[in-house]
Design a protein around this motif. Structure first.
Motif, mmCIF file in Angstrom:
data_model
loop_
_atom_site.group_PDB
_atom_site.id
_atom_site.type_symbol
_atom_site.label_atom_id
_atom_site.label_comp_id
_atom_site.label_asym_id
_atom_site.label_seq_id
_atom_site.Cartn_x
_atom_site.Cartn_y
_atom_site.Cartn_z
ATOM 1 N N ALA A 24 2.991 13.061 -0.410
ATOM 2 C CA ALA A 24 3.073 12.201 0.811
ATOM 3 C C ALA A 24 1.646 11.838 1.261
ATOM 4 N N SER A 25 0.954 12.727 1.443
ATOM 5 C CA SER A 25 -0.525 11.998 1.838
ATOM 6 C C SER A 25 -1.072 11.008 0.929
ATOM 7 N N LEU A 26 -0.824 11.146 -0.516
ATOM 8 C CA LEU A 26 -0.977 10.313 -1.440
ATOM 9 C C LEU A 26 -0.507 8.870 -1.065
ATOM 10 N N GLY A 27 0.738 8.833 -0.695
ATOM 11 C CA GLY A 27 1.366 7.729 -0.410
ATOM 12 C C GLY A 27 0.694 6.772 0.697
ATOM 13 N N ALA A 28 -0.353 7.201 1.596
ATOM 14 C CA ALA A 28 -1.108 6.414 2.348
ATOM 15 C C ALA A 28 -1.934 5.667 1.699
ATOM 16 N N TYR A 29 -2.244 6.083 0.527
ATOM 17 C CA TYR A 29 -3.059 5.241 -0.337
ATOM 18 C C TYR A 29 -2.626 3.879 -0.663
ATOM 19 N N PHE A 43 10.202 3.588 13.551
ATOM 20 C CA PHE A 43 8.497 3.695 13.525
ATOM 21 C C PHE A 43 8.070 2.696 12.290
ATOM 22 N N ASP A 44 8.577 1.576 12.285
ATOM 23 C CA ASP A 44 8.137 0.743 11.054
ATOM 24 C C ASP A 44 7.013 -0.079 11.502
ATOM 25 N N ILE A 45 6.128 0.622 12.384
ATOM 26 C CA ILE A 45 4.787 -0.231 12.816
ATOM 27 C C ILE A 45 4.026 -0.769 11.832
ATOM 28 N N PRO A 46 3.788 -0.248 10.687
ATOM 29 C CA PRO A 46 2.877 -1.048 9.734
ATOM 30 C C PRO A 46 3.568 -2.289 9.205
ATOM 31 N N GLU A 47 5.132 -2.289 9.408
ATOM 32 C CA GLU A 47 5.346 -3.518 8.803
ATOM 33 C C GLU A 47 6.206 -4.456 9.919
ATOM 34 N N TYR A 69 1.449 -4.429 5.520
ATOM 35 C CA TYR A 69 0.661 -4.506 4.425
ATOM 36 C C TYR A 69 1.287 -5.085 3.267
ATOM 37 N N HIS A 70 2.597 -5.351 3.276
ATOM 38 C CA HIS A 70 3.233 -6.191 1.909
ATOM 39 C C HIS A 70 3.647 -7.568 2.139
ATOM 40 N N ALA A 84 -2.119 -2.226 7.338
ATOM 41 C CA ALA A 84 -2.635 -1.199 6.652
ATOM 42 C C ALA A 84 -3.323 -0.265 7.551
ATOM 43 N N LEU A 85 -3.913 -0.739 8.437
ATOM 44 C CA LEU A 85 -4.739 0.273 9.410
ATOM 45 C C LEU A 85 -3.778 0.824 10.161
ATOM 46 N N ARG A 86 -2.607 0.251 10.751
ATOM 47 C CA ARG A 86 -1.627 1.048 11.254
ATOM 48 C C ARG A 86 -1.031 2.226 10.411
ATOM 49 N N ALA A 87 -0.672 1.786 9.101
ATOM 50 C CA ALA A 87 -0.186 2.285 8.275
ATOM 51 C C ALA A 87 -0.689 3.897 8.126
#
Ligand code: SF4
Ligand code: SF4
Lengths: 179, 319
Positions: free
Chosen positions: B116-121, B206-210, B219-220, B139-142
Protein backbone atom coordinates in the motif's frame (compact mmCIF):
# COMPACT_ATOMS: atom_id res chain seq x y z
CA UNK A 1 -15.65 18.14 22.33
CA UNK A 2 -17.54 14.98 23.20
CA UNK A 3 -20.88 16.39 22.06
CA UNK A 4 -19.21 17.57 18.87
CA UNK A 5 -17.94 14.07 18.17
CA UNK A 6 -21.32 12.59 19.07
CA UNK A 7 -23.21 15.02 16.81
CA UNK A 8 -20.81 14.46 13.94
CA UNK A 9 -21.11 10.71 14.24
CA UNK A 10 -24.89 10.67 14.49
CA UNK A 11 -25.27 13.07 11.58
CA UNK A 12 -23.02 10.89 9.40
CA UNK A 13 -24.84 7.72 10.37
CA UNK A 14 -28.24 9.33 9.82
CA UNK A 15 -27.10 10.57 6.41
CA UNK A 16 -25.89 7.11 5.47
CA UNK A 17 -29.18 5.57 6.52
CA UNK A 18 -31.31 8.16 4.74
CA UNK A 19 -29.42 7.68 1.50
CA UNK A 20 -29.54 3.91 1.89
CA UNK A 21 -33.29 3.98 2.40
CA UNK A 22 -33.67 5.43 -1.09
CA UNK A 23 -33.06 1.88 -2.26
CA UNK A 24 -36.77 1.15 -1.95
CA UNK A 25 -37.99 4.37 -3.49
CA UNK A 26 -39.17 4.05 -7.07
CA UNK A 27 -36.81 5.64 -9.58
CA UNK A 28 -37.86 8.88 -11.19
CA UNK A 29 -36.35 7.96 -14.53
CA UNK A 30 -38.63 7.89 -17.57
CA UNK A 31 -37.15 5.24 -19.87
CA UNK A 32 -37.50 7.51 -22.82
CA UNK A 33 -37.30 5.61 -26.08
CA UNK A 34 -39.42 2.80 -24.60
CA UNK A 35 -41.78 5.07 -22.67
CA UNK A 36 -42.84 8.29 -24.31
CA UNK A 37 -43.04 11.13 -21.84
CA UNK A 38 -46.17 13.29 -21.83
CA UNK A 39 -45.43 16.41 -23.83
CA UNK A 40 -47.37 19.52 -22.90
CA UNK A 41 -49.39 21.10 -25.71
CA UNK A 42 -47.58 24.39 -25.32
CA UNK A 43 -44.14 22.77 -25.46
CA UNK A 44 -41.85 24.66 -27.82
CA UNK A 45 -40.55 22.07 -30.24
CA UNK A 46 -40.40 21.51 -34.00
CA UNK A 47 -41.68 24.51 -35.95
CA UNK A 48 -44.48 24.20 -38.52
CA UNK A 49 -46.19 26.54 -40.97
CA UNK A 50 -49.97 26.18 -40.78
CA UNK A 51 -52.76 26.80 -43.28
CA UNK A 52 -55.92 28.81 -42.75
CA UNK A 53 -59.33 27.07 -42.57
CA UNK A 54 -59.68 27.36 -46.36
CA UNK A 55 -56.50 25.43 -46.86
CA UNK A 56 -54.44 28.37 -48.08
CA UNK A 57 -51.00 29.16 -46.75
CA UNK A 58 -51.27 31.45 -43.76
CA UNK A 59 -47.84 32.97 -44.05
CA UNK A 60 -47.89 36.34 -45.76
CA UNK A 61 -44.11 36.67 -45.91
CA UNK A 62 -44.06 39.73 -43.70
CA UNK A 63 -40.60 38.84 -42.38
CA UNK A 64 -41.52 39.66 -38.80
CA UNK A 65 -40.47 36.22 -37.59
CA UNK A 66 -37.12 36.52 -39.32
CA UNK A 67 -36.59 39.88 -37.63
CA UNK A 68 -37.67 38.62 -34.23
CA UNK A 69 -35.50 35.52 -34.37
CA UNK A 70 -32.56 36.08 -32.01
CA UNK A 71 -30.28 33.69 -33.89
CA UNK A 72 -31.35 34.73 -37.39
CA UNK A 73 -32.16 31.24 -38.49
CA UNK A 74 -35.24 32.03 -40.61
CA UNK A 75 -34.80 33.03 -44.23
CA UNK A 76 -37.66 33.76 -46.63
CA UNK A 77 -38.50 35.65 -49.78
CA UNK A 78 -41.84 37.32 -50.42
CA UNK A 79 -43.77 36.86 -53.62
CA UNK A 80 -47.37 37.46 -54.73
CA UNK A 81 -49.87 35.35 -56.61
CA UNK A 82 -52.35 36.58 -59.23
CA UNK A 83 -55.08 36.97 -56.61
CA UNK A 84 -52.97 39.51 -54.77
CA UNK A 85 -52.15 37.23 -51.87
CA UNK A 86 -48.67 37.43 -50.50
CA UNK A 87 -46.83 34.23 -49.77
CA UNK A 88 -43.23 33.19 -49.29
CA UNK A 89 -41.40 32.04 -52.37
CA UNK A 90 -39.13 30.05 -50.12
CA UNK A 91 -39.17 29.69 -46.38
CA UNK A 92 -36.20 28.12 -44.73
CA UNK A 93 -35.46 27.40 -41.07
CA UNK A 94 -32.03 26.28 -40.04
CA UNK A 95 -32.83 24.04 -37.10
CA UNK A 96 -29.20 23.58 -36.20
CA UNK A 97 -29.29 27.20 -35.04
CA UNK A 98 -32.86 27.46 -33.80
CA UNK A 99 -33.03 27.70 -30.02
CA UNK A 100 -36.77 26.96 -29.84
CA UNK A 101 -37.41 30.27 -28.13
CA UNK A 102 -40.81 30.76 -29.75
CA UNK A 103 -40.22 34.43 -30.55
CA UNK A 104 -41.18 33.77 -34.16
CA UNK A 105 -44.55 32.49 -33.05
CA UNK A 106 -45.03 35.57 -30.86
CA UNK A 107 -44.14 37.88 -33.70
CA UNK A 108 -46.27 36.28 -36.40
CA UNK A 109 -49.36 38.41 -37.17
CA UNK A 110 -51.12 35.57 -38.99
CA UNK A 111 -50.57 32.63 -36.61
CA UNK A 112 -48.76 30.94 -39.48
CA UNK A 113 -45.61 29.86 -37.73
CA UNK A 114 -46.18 27.66 -34.68
CA UNK A 115 -44.10 25.51 -32.37
CA UNK A 116 -45.25 21.94 -31.67
CA UNK A 117 -44.51 19.39 -28.93
CA UNK A 118 -42.34 17.25 -31.21
CA UNK A 119 -38.67 17.30 -30.24
CA UNK A 120 -37.21 14.26 -32.03
CA UNK A 121 -35.33 16.14 -34.71
CA UNK A 122 -31.85 14.63 -34.55
CA UNK A 123 -30.10 14.09 -37.88
CA UNK A 124 -26.84 12.49 -38.91
CA UNK A 125 -25.95 15.23 -41.39
CA UNK A 126 -26.00 18.86 -40.41
CA UNK A 127 -27.32 19.75 -43.85
CA UNK A 128 -30.48 17.82 -43.07
CA UNK A 129 -31.27 20.23 -40.27
CA UNK A 130 -32.19 22.93 -42.77
CA UNK A 131 -35.92 22.61 -43.41
CA UNK A 132 -37.58 24.10 -46.49
CA UNK A 133 -41.16 25.28 -46.82
CA UNK A 134 -42.32 21.87 -48.11
CA UNK A 135 -41.02 20.27 -44.91
CA UNK A 136 -42.50 22.92 -42.65
CA UNK A 137 -45.93 23.36 -44.18
CA UNK A 138 -48.68 21.20 -42.72
CA UNK A 139 -52.19 20.66 -44.02
CA UNK A 140 -54.04 21.75 -40.87
CA UNK A 141 -54.57 24.91 -38.91
CA UNK A 142 -52.35 24.07 -35.98
CA UNK A 143 -53.37 25.52 -32.64
CA UNK A 144 -55.78 28.18 -34.00
CA UNK A 145 -58.64 26.59 -35.88
CA UNK A 146 -60.77 29.54 -37.01
CA UNK A 147 -58.32 32.28 -37.72
CA UNK A 148 -58.10 33.44 -41.33
CA UNK A 149 -55.92 36.47 -41.85
CA UNK A 150 -57.31 37.62 -45.18
CA UNK A 151 -60.90 37.49 -43.93
CA UNK A 152 -60.11 40.10 -41.28
CA UNK A 153 -57.37 42.08 -43.03
CA UNK A 154 -58.00 45.17 -45.13
CA UNK A 155 -55.84 43.89 -47.97
CA UNK A 156 -57.70 43.56 -51.26
CA UNK A 157 -57.50 40.16 -52.90
CA UNK A 158 -59.47 38.48 -55.66
CA UNK A 159 -63.02 37.87 -54.45
CA UNK A 160 -62.75 40.29 -51.54
CA UNK A 161 -62.67 43.98 -52.16
CA UNK A 162 -61.80 46.83 -49.81
CA UNK A 163 -64.33 47.08 -46.97
CA UNK A 164 -65.55 43.53 -47.31
CA UNK A 165 -63.51 42.01 -44.53
CA UNK A 166 -65.04 41.07 -41.18
CA UNK A 167 -65.57 44.06 -38.87
CA UNK A 168 -64.31 46.38 -41.60
CA UNK A 169 -66.24 49.57 -42.49
CA UNK A 170 -66.66 50.51 -46.14
CA UNK A 171 -63.89 52.93 -47.08
CA UNK A 172 -64.81 56.60 -46.80
CA UNK A 173 -64.89 58.43 -50.11
CA UNK A 174 -63.03 61.55 -49.10
CA UNK A 175 -63.94 63.38 -52.31
CA UNK A 176 -67.67 63.09 -51.68
CA UNK A 177 -67.31 65.17 -48.54
CA UNK A 178 -66.30 68.21 -50.62
CA UNK A 179 -68.84 70.97 -50.54
CA UNK B 1 -2.07 -29.05 -12.17
CA UNK B 2 -3.98 -29.01 -8.93
CA UNK B 3 -5.94 -26.25 -7.34
CA UNK B 4 -4.12 -25.54 -4.10
CA UNK B 5 -2.44 -22.61 -2.44
CA UNK B 6 0.34 -21.36 -4.66
CA UNK B 7 -0.28 -23.56 -7.70
CA UNK B 8 -0.14 -21.93 -11.11
CA UNK B 9 -3.78 -22.70 -11.73
CA UNK B 10 -4.96 -20.98 -8.58
CA UNK B 11 -2.76 -17.96 -9.25
CA UNK B 12 -4.27 -17.60 -12.70
CA UNK B 13 -7.82 -18.07 -11.49
CA UNK B 14 -7.41 -15.59 -8.64
CA UNK B 15 -5.77 -13.00 -10.89
CA UNK B 16 -8.49 -13.29 -13.50
CA UNK B 17 -11.30 -13.22 -10.94
CA UNK B 18 -9.95 -10.23 -9.11
CA UNK B 19 -9.48 -8.18 -12.27
CA UNK B 20 -12.87 -9.24 -13.56
CA UNK B 21 -14.54 -8.24 -10.31
CA UNK B 22 -12.76 -4.89 -10.33
CA UNK B 23 -14.01 -4.28 -13.87
CA UNK B 24 -17.53 -5.38 -12.95
CA UNK B 25 -17.46 -2.83 -10.14
CA UNK B 26 -17.65 -0.07 -12.73
CA UNK B 27 -21.14 -1.30 -13.47
CA UNK B 28 -22.01 -2.22 -9.88
CA UNK B 29 -21.03 1.19 -8.62
CA UNK B 30 -22.98 3.09 -11.26
CA UNK B 31 -26.02 0.92 -10.71
CA UNK B 32 -25.96 1.14 -6.91
CA UNK B 33 -25.30 4.87 -6.92
CA UNK B 34 -28.24 5.43 -9.19
CA UNK B 35 -30.54 3.34 -7.00
CA UNK B 36 -29.58 5.50 -4.06
CA UNK B 37 -30.23 8.60 -6.12
CA UNK B 38 -33.61 7.37 -7.41
CA UNK B 39 -32.31 6.78 -10.92
CA UNK B 40 -31.94 3.58 -12.91
CA UNK B 41 -28.33 3.72 -14.02
CA UNK B 42 -26.90 1.87 -17.03
CA UNK B 43 -29.48 -0.77 -17.94
CA UNK B 44 -29.33 -0.79 -21.73
CA UNK B 45 -26.42 -3.03 -22.72
CA UNK B 46 -27.32 -6.64 -22.11
CA UNK B 47 -29.50 -7.95 -19.28
CA UNK B 48 -29.68 -5.34 -16.48
CA UNK B 49 -26.92 -3.51 -18.31
CA UNK B 50 -24.42 -6.19 -17.33
CA UNK B 51 -22.55 -5.86 -20.60
CA UNK B 52 -21.93 -2.18 -19.89
CA UNK B 53 -18.49 -3.27 -18.73
CA UNK B 54 -17.76 -4.71 -22.17
CA UNK B 55 -18.88 -1.50 -23.81
CA UNK B 56 -16.70 0.53 -21.45
CA UNK B 57 -13.76 -1.75 -22.13
CA UNK B 58 -14.14 -1.40 -25.89
CA UNK B 59 -14.34 2.35 -25.46
CA UNK B 60 -11.30 2.62 -23.27
CA UNK B 61 -9.17 0.32 -25.45
CA UNK B 62 -9.98 2.18 -28.64
CA UNK B 63 -9.42 5.64 -27.22
CA UNK B 64 -6.40 7.61 -28.27
CA UNK B 65 -3.62 6.90 -25.80
CA UNK B 66 -1.92 10.25 -25.67
CA UNK B 67 1.32 11.06 -23.91
CA UNK B 68 1.71 14.83 -23.54
CA UNK B 69 4.87 16.10 -25.26
CA UNK B 70 5.87 18.00 -22.12
CA UNK B 71 5.57 14.95 -19.86
CA UNK B 72 8.43 12.84 -18.62
CA UNK B 73 7.74 9.81 -20.79
CA UNK B 74 9.27 7.05 -18.70
CA UNK B 75 7.66 7.79 -15.36
CA UNK B 76 4.43 8.85 -17.09
CA UNK B 77 4.07 5.36 -18.53
CA UNK B 78 5.41 3.66 -15.42
CA UNK B 79 3.00 5.28 -12.93
CA UNK B 80 -0.25 3.52 -13.88
CA UNK B 81 1.55 0.19 -14.06
CA UNK B 82 2.78 0.60 -10.48
CA UNK B 83 -0.65 0.98 -8.94
CA UNK B 84 -2.02 -2.06 -10.75
CA UNK B 85 1.02 -4.13 -9.84
CA UNK B 86 1.22 -3.27 -6.16
CA UNK B 87 -2.47 -3.84 -5.56
CA UNK B 88 -2.48 -7.12 -7.45
CA UNK B 89 0.60 -8.12 -5.43
CA UNK B 90 -1.28 -7.38 -2.22
CA UNK B 91 -3.93 -9.87 -3.24
CA UNK B 92 -1.33 -12.61 -3.17
CA UNK B 93 -1.44 -12.84 0.64
CA UNK B 94 -5.21 -12.65 0.98
CA UNK B 95 -6.69 -15.99 2.07
CA UNK B 96 -9.92 -16.33 0.10
CA UNK B 97 -10.98 -19.70 1.48
CA UNK B 98 -9.33 -22.83 2.86
CA UNK B 99 -6.94 -23.93 0.14
CA UNK B 100 -7.56 -20.87 -2.01
CA UNK B 101 -4.86 -18.24 -2.12
CA UNK B 102 -1.55 -17.47 -3.72
CA UNK B 103 0.80 -17.64 -0.77
CA UNK B 104 0.45 -18.00 2.99
CA UNK B 105 3.09 -15.61 4.12
CA UNK B 106 3.90 -15.26 7.80
CA UNK B 107 4.36 -11.53 7.24
CA UNK B 108 1.12 -11.11 5.29
CA UNK B 109 -0.09 -8.03 7.15
CA UNK B 110 3.25 -6.28 6.77
CA UNK B 111 3.36 -7.20 3.09
CA UNK B 112 -0.02 -5.60 2.45
CA UNK B 113 1.00 -2.44 4.30
CA UNK B 114 4.28 -2.27 2.40
CA UNK B 115 2.54 -2.66 -0.94
CA UNK B 116 0.00 0.00 0.00
CA UNK B 117 2.88 2.36 0.73
CA UNK B 118 4.40 1.65 -2.65
CA UNK B 119 1.10 2.69 -4.18
CA UNK B 120 1.95 6.24 -3.15
CA UNK B 121 4.76 6.17 -5.71
CA UNK B 122 2.27 5.64 -8.47
CA UNK B 123 0.28 8.78 -7.76
CA UNK B 124 3.39 10.82 -7.00
CA UNK B 125 5.10 9.83 -10.23
CA UNK B 126 1.92 10.39 -12.18
CA UNK B 127 1.52 13.89 -10.80
CA UNK B 128 5.16 14.86 -11.13
CA UNK B 129 5.75 13.51 -14.61
CA UNK B 130 2.56 15.08 -16.01
CA UNK B 131 4.07 18.57 -15.66
CA UNK B 132 0.64 20.01 -15.00
CA UNK B 133 -0.21 22.11 -11.99
CA UNK B 134 -3.45 20.28 -11.21
CA UNK B 135 -1.71 16.93 -11.45
CA UNK B 136 1.05 18.20 -9.18
CA UNK B 137 -1.45 19.50 -6.61
CA UNK B 138 -3.24 16.17 -6.72
CA UNK B 139 -0.01 14.28 -6.29
CA UNK B 140 1.00 16.44 -3.33
CA UNK B 141 -2.33 15.83 -1.67
CA UNK B 142 -2.24 12.13 -2.47
CA UNK B 143 1.24 11.68 -1.07
CA UNK B 144 0.47 13.52 2.16
CA UNK B 145 -2.84 11.74 2.58
CA UNK B 146 -1.57 8.25 1.85
CA UNK B 147 1.50 8.57 4.03
CA UNK B 148 -0.39 9.91 7.03
CA UNK B 149 -3.30 7.51 6.78
CA UNK B 150 -0.96 4.57 6.46
CA UNK B 151 0.17 5.28 10.00
CA UNK B 152 -3.26 4.78 11.55
CA UNK B 153 -4.00 1.94 9.19
CA UNK B 154 -1.01 0.06 10.52
CA UNK B 155 -1.71 0.89 14.14
CA UNK B 156 -5.37 -0.06 13.85
CA UNK B 157 -4.49 -3.56 12.65
CA UNK B 158 -1.97 -4.06 15.41
CA UNK B 159 -4.79 -4.81 17.85
CA UNK B 160 -5.86 -7.74 15.70
CA UNK B 161 -2.28 -8.89 15.33
CA UNK B 162 -1.79 -8.74 19.10
CA UNK B 163 -4.97 -10.72 19.73
CA UNK B 164 -4.16 -13.46 17.24
CA UNK B 165 -0.42 -13.38 17.80
CA UNK B 166 0.45 -13.70 14.11
CA UNK B 167 1.05 -11.62 10.97
CA UNK B 168 -0.24 -14.42 8.78
CA UNK B 169 -3.65 -13.48 7.38
CA UNK B 170 -4.74 -17.13 7.13
CA UNK B 171 -3.75 -17.72 10.75
CA UNK B 172 -5.72 -14.62 11.72
CA UNK B 173 -8.85 -16.08 10.13
CA UNK B 174 -8.25 -19.41 11.86
CA UNK B 175 -7.78 -17.62 15.18
CA UNK B 176 -11.18 -16.01 14.67
CA UNK B 177 -12.68 -19.47 14.37
CA UNK B 178 -11.85 -20.04 18.03
CA UNK B 179 -12.15 -16.54 19.47
CA UNK B 180 -15.04 -15.08 17.48
CA UNK B 181 -14.82 -12.30 14.96
CA UNK B 182 -12.38 -9.59 15.91
CA UNK B 183 -14.86 -6.87 15.06
CA UNK B 184 -16.28 -7.26 18.58
CA UNK B 185 -13.11 -6.81 20.67
CA UNK B 186 -11.55 -4.53 18.08
CA UNK B 187 -14.52 -2.40 17.06
CA UNK B 188 -12.57 0.87 17.28
CA UNK B 189 -9.74 -0.68 15.32
CA UNK B 190 -12.26 -1.74 12.69
CA UNK B 191 -13.72 1.75 12.34
CA UNK B 192 -10.28 3.33 12.06
CA UNK B 193 -9.17 0.74 9.54
CA UNK B 194 -12.31 1.42 7.52
CA UNK B 195 -11.70 5.17 7.48
CA UNK B 196 -8.02 4.76 6.73
CA UNK B 197 -8.93 2.29 3.99
CA UNK B 198 -11.17 4.83 2.31
CA UNK B 199 -8.41 7.43 2.49
CA UNK B 200 -5.82 4.92 1.32
CA UNK B 201 -7.73 3.94 -1.80
CA UNK B 202 -8.76 7.60 -2.20
CA UNK B 203 -12.40 6.82 -2.65
CA UNK B 204 -15.05 9.40 -1.93
CA UNK B 205 -15.48 11.09 0.50
CA UNK B 206 -11.67 11.13 0.77
CA UNK B 207 -10.97 11.44 -2.94
CA UNK B 208 -9.17 14.71 -2.28
CA UNK B 209 -6.21 13.86 -4.57
CA UNK B 210 -8.55 13.72 -7.56
CA UNK B 211 -11.33 16.03 -6.42
CA UNK B 212 -12.94 16.87 -9.76
CA UNK B 213 -14.59 20.04 -8.56
CA UNK B 214 -11.36 21.51 -7.24
CA UNK B 215 -8.43 20.26 -9.29
CA UNK B 216 -9.77 18.67 -12.50
CA UNK B 217 -8.95 15.03 -11.98
CA UNK B 218 -5.91 15.51 -9.78
CA UNK B 219 -2.90 13.35 -10.51
CA UNK B 220 -4.42 11.62 -13.55
CA UNK B 221 -5.52 14.80 -15.30
CA UNK B 222 -3.19 14.20 -18.26
CA UNK B 223 -3.95 10.51 -18.64
CA UNK B 224 -6.15 9.07 -21.34
CA UNK B 225 -7.02 5.77 -22.91
CA UNK B 226 -5.78 2.60 -21.30
CA UNK B 227 -3.40 4.36 -18.93
CA UNK B 228 -6.33 6.21 -17.42
CA UNK B 229 -8.18 2.90 -17.43
CA UNK B 230 -5.41 1.38 -15.33
CA UNK B 231 -5.78 4.09 -12.70
CA UNK B 232 -9.49 3.55 -12.83
CA UNK B 233 -9.33 -0.21 -12.44
CA UNK B 234 -6.53 0.24 -9.91
CA UNK B 235 -8.90 2.29 -7.78
CA UNK B 236 -11.52 -0.45 -7.94
CA UNK B 237 -8.88 -3.08 -7.21
CA UNK B 238 -7.95 -1.06 -4.13
CA UNK B 239 -11.59 -1.05 -3.13
CA UNK B 240 -11.81 -4.82 -3.47
CA UNK B 241 -8.56 -5.21 -1.56
CA UNK B 242 -9.65 -3.04 1.35
CA UNK B 243 -13.00 -4.82 1.52
CA UNK B 244 -11.42 -8.26 1.54
CA UNK B 245 -8.88 -7.15 4.15
CA UNK B 246 -11.65 -5.91 6.41
CA UNK B 247 -13.38 -9.24 5.91
CA UNK B 248 -10.23 -11.19 6.73
CA UNK B 249 -9.09 -9.10 9.68
CA UNK B 250 -12.34 -8.28 11.41
CA UNK B 251 -15.17 -10.39 10.02
CA UNK B 252 -13.74 -13.87 10.06
CA UNK B 253 -12.81 -14.21 6.41
CA UNK B 254 -14.46 -17.27 4.92
CA UNK B 255 -16.00 -18.39 8.22
CA UNK B 256 -19.74 -18.77 8.24
CA UNK B 257 -22.55 -21.31 8.60
CA UNK B 258 -21.66 -24.46 6.73
CA UNK B 259 -24.57 -24.67 4.30
CA UNK B 260 -22.70 -22.49 1.81
CA UNK B 261 -19.11 -22.95 0.59
CA UNK B 262 -16.54 -20.80 2.43
CA UNK B 263 -15.60 -18.81 -0.68
CA UNK B 264 -19.20 -17.68 -0.89
CA UNK B 265 -19.12 -16.26 2.63
CA UNK B 266 -15.92 -14.46 1.80
CA UNK B 267 -17.44 -12.99 -1.35
CA UNK B 268 -20.63 -12.01 0.42
CA UNK B 269 -18.89 -10.23 3.26
CA UNK B 270 -16.51 -8.46 0.90
CA UNK B 271 -19.37 -7.37 -1.28
CA UNK B 272 -21.14 -5.90 1.74
CA UNK B 273 -18.16 -3.68 2.36
CA UNK B 274 -17.81 -2.75 -1.30
CA UNK B 275 -21.47 -1.71 -1.24
CA UNK B 276 -20.83 0.23 1.94
CA UNK B 277 -17.96 2.11 0.31
CA UNK B 278 -20.23 2.97 -2.59
CA UNK B 279 -22.88 4.12 -0.12
CA UNK B 280 -20.27 6.37 1.47
CA UNK B 281 -19.68 7.89 -1.93
CA UNK B 282 -23.38 8.48 -2.42
CA UNK B 283 -23.98 10.00 0.98
CA UNK B 284 -21.02 11.78 2.52
CA UNK B 285 -19.63 15.07 1.19
CA UNK B 286 -15.91 15.53 0.75
CA UNK B 287 -14.06 17.32 3.59
CA UNK B 288 -11.56 20.07 2.96
CA UNK B 289 -7.97 18.98 2.57
CA UNK B 290 -6.71 20.46 5.84
CA UNK B 291 -9.74 19.05 7.68
CA UNK B 292 -8.74 15.61 6.49
CA UNK B 293 -5.19 16.00 7.79
CA UNK B 294 -6.30 17.51 11.10
CA UNK B 295 -8.85 14.77 11.56
CA UNK B 296 -6.21 12.15 10.91
CA UNK B 297 -3.41 13.40 13.09
CA UNK B 298 -5.38 14.93 15.95
CA UNK B 299 -8.21 12.43 16.25
CA UNK B 300 -7.53 9.10 14.56
CA UNK B 301 -3.90 8.80 15.69
CA UNK B 302 -4.57 9.24 19.43
CA UNK B 303 -7.64 7.04 19.27
CA UNK B 304 -5.82 4.25 17.46
CA UNK B 305 -2.91 4.46 19.90
CA UNK B 306 -5.31 4.34 22.86
CA UNK B 307 -7.05 1.36 21.30
CA UNK B 308 -3.75 -0.47 20.94
CA UNK B 309 -2.75 0.43 24.50
CA UNK B 310 -6.00 -0.83 26.01
CA UNK B 311 -5.87 -4.00 23.91
CA UNK B 312 -2.37 -4.64 25.20
CA UNK B 313 -3.38 -4.08 28.81
CA UNK B 314 -6.32 -6.48 28.46
CA UNK B 315 -4.22 -9.17 26.79
CA UNK B 316 -1.54 -8.92 29.47
CA UNK B 317 -3.98 -8.91 32.38
CA UNK B 318 -5.95 -11.91 31.10
CA UNK B 319 -3.05 -14.12 30.10
S1 SF4 C 1 -38.01 29.54 -32.18
FE1 SF4 C 1 -36.68 31.32 -31.83
S2 SF4 C 1 -34.75 30.68 -32.69
FE2 SF4 C 1 -36.24 29.27 -33.51
S3 SF4 C 1 -36.88 30.14 -35.46
FE3 SF4 C 1 -38.31 30.88 -33.91
S4 SF4 C 1 -37.46 32.86 -33.27
FE4 SF4 C 1 -35.82 31.76 -34.31
S1 SF4 D 1 -44.47 33.14 -40.65
FE1 SF4 D 1 -45.67 34.79 -39.84
S2 SF4 D 1 -44.18 36.33 -39.19
FE2 SF4 D 1 -43.09 34.88 -40.49
S3 SF4 D 1 -43.20 35.82 -42.53
FE3 SF4 D 1 -44.93 34.42 -42.38
S4 SF4 D 1 -46.59 35.68 -41.67
FE4 SF4 D 1 -44.71 36.83 -41.26
Amino acid sequence: MLTLIKDTLTSQVVTLWRVFSHLWVKADTVEYPDVQPYMFPRWRGRIILSRDPDGEERCVACNLCAVACPVDCIALQKTEDEEGRWYPEFFRINFSRCIMCGFCEEACPTNAIQLTPDFEMAEYKRQDMVWEKEDLLIDGTGKYHDYNFYSVAGKKIAGKDKGEALNEAVPVNVRSLLP
Amino acid sequence: MTFEVGSGLSIGVILATVILIAAMLIWVERRLLSFWQERLGPNRVGPFGLLQVVADMIKIFTKEDWVPPFADKFSFVLAPAIIMTVILMSFSVVPFAPGVGVVDSNIGVLFVLAMASLGAYSVMLAGLSSDNKYALLGALRAAAQMISYEVFMGISILGVVALSGTFDLREIVLAQEENGWYVIPQFIGFVIFLIAGVAESHRLPFDIPEAEQEICAGYHTEYSGMKFGMFFVGEYLGLVLISSLITVLFFGGWLGPGFLPPIFWFALKSFMFIAFFILLRAAIPRPRYDQLMTYGWLFLLPVSLLNLLITGVIILSTS
